[in-house]
Design an enzyme around this catalytic site. Sequence first.
Site, mmCIF file in Angstrom:
data_model
loop_
_atom_site.group_PDB
_atom_site.id
_atom_site.type_symbol
_atom_site.label_atom_id
_atom_site.label_comp_id
_atom_site.label_asym_id
_atom_site.label_seq_id
_atom_site.Cartn_x
_atom_site.Cartn_y
_atom_site.Cartn_z
ATOM 1 N N ASP A 166 0.815 -1.273 0.082
ATOM 2 C CA ASP A 166 -0.036 0.041 0.003
ATOM 3 C C ASP A 166 0.878 1.258 0.104
ATOM 4 O O ASP A 166 1.841 1.380 0.772
ATOM 5 C CB ASP A 166 -0.885 -0.062 1.141
ATOM 6 C CG ASP A 166 -1.970 -1.029 1.089
ATOM 7 O OD1 ASP A 166 -2.096 -1.354 -0.059
ATOM 8 O OD2 ASP A 166 -2.328 -1.472 2.255
ATOM 9 N N ASP A 178 -6.955 -0.791 -4.854
ATOM 10 C CA ASP A 178 -7.971 -0.732 -3.704
ATOM 11 C C ASP A 178 -9.007 0.394 -4.370
ATOM 12 O O ASP A 178 -10.149 0.463 -4.166
ATOM 13 C CB ASP A 178 -7.489 -0.184 -2.506
ATOM 14 C CG ASP A 178 -6.726 -0.990 -1.660
ATOM 15 O OD1 ASP A 178 -6.848 -2.429 -1.903
ATOM 16 O OD2 ASP A 178 -5.818 -0.825 -0.806
#
Length: 167
Positions: free
Chosen positions: A124, A142
């Site tokens: 991330d 995402d």
Amino acid sequence: MFKIIRNFSFLIILFASIDQAIKLYLIKTYNIDTSHLNAQFMEKINDYINLYLIWNKGFAFGLFQNDLQSINNFYMIIMLVLIIFLFIYAIRINKKLYYFAFSLIIGGAFGNLIDRFLHKAVLDFIDIHYMNYHWYVFNFADITITLGCLLIIILELFSNKNKKENG
């Protein structure tokens, strides 16, 4: 029907590939050690966004952080089954906008699944914040998953509205 499946598959591969290309670029550019999953790196982009490279060993929103390979393997199997189910479901619906929405979701899920398979964690890197209030760190996959879900909700809302007006 073959053409639709081919185009649908192309979009899925495209979104997963973009996700993987971004992550590979960040790993190479910032010399991130993929064998040391506790490594973190942060660079301020502006007053609201940081580039914050972090390995998410957990699930959605970093829940259930663990180092247990058996849990990660179970999660990967569940995700693979879900991806196959969504693919078949989208084919059965047979509507172009739904194909696009589901390709966003499946492509993003597949991109994160590749990370989990290769690195045992998901990279991330987008940190959105206001002052000291930070949202969860997330990635391109995402974003595609979220956009796909929102598009399906919008399509369903308008689909139900049209059914009521015509019914």
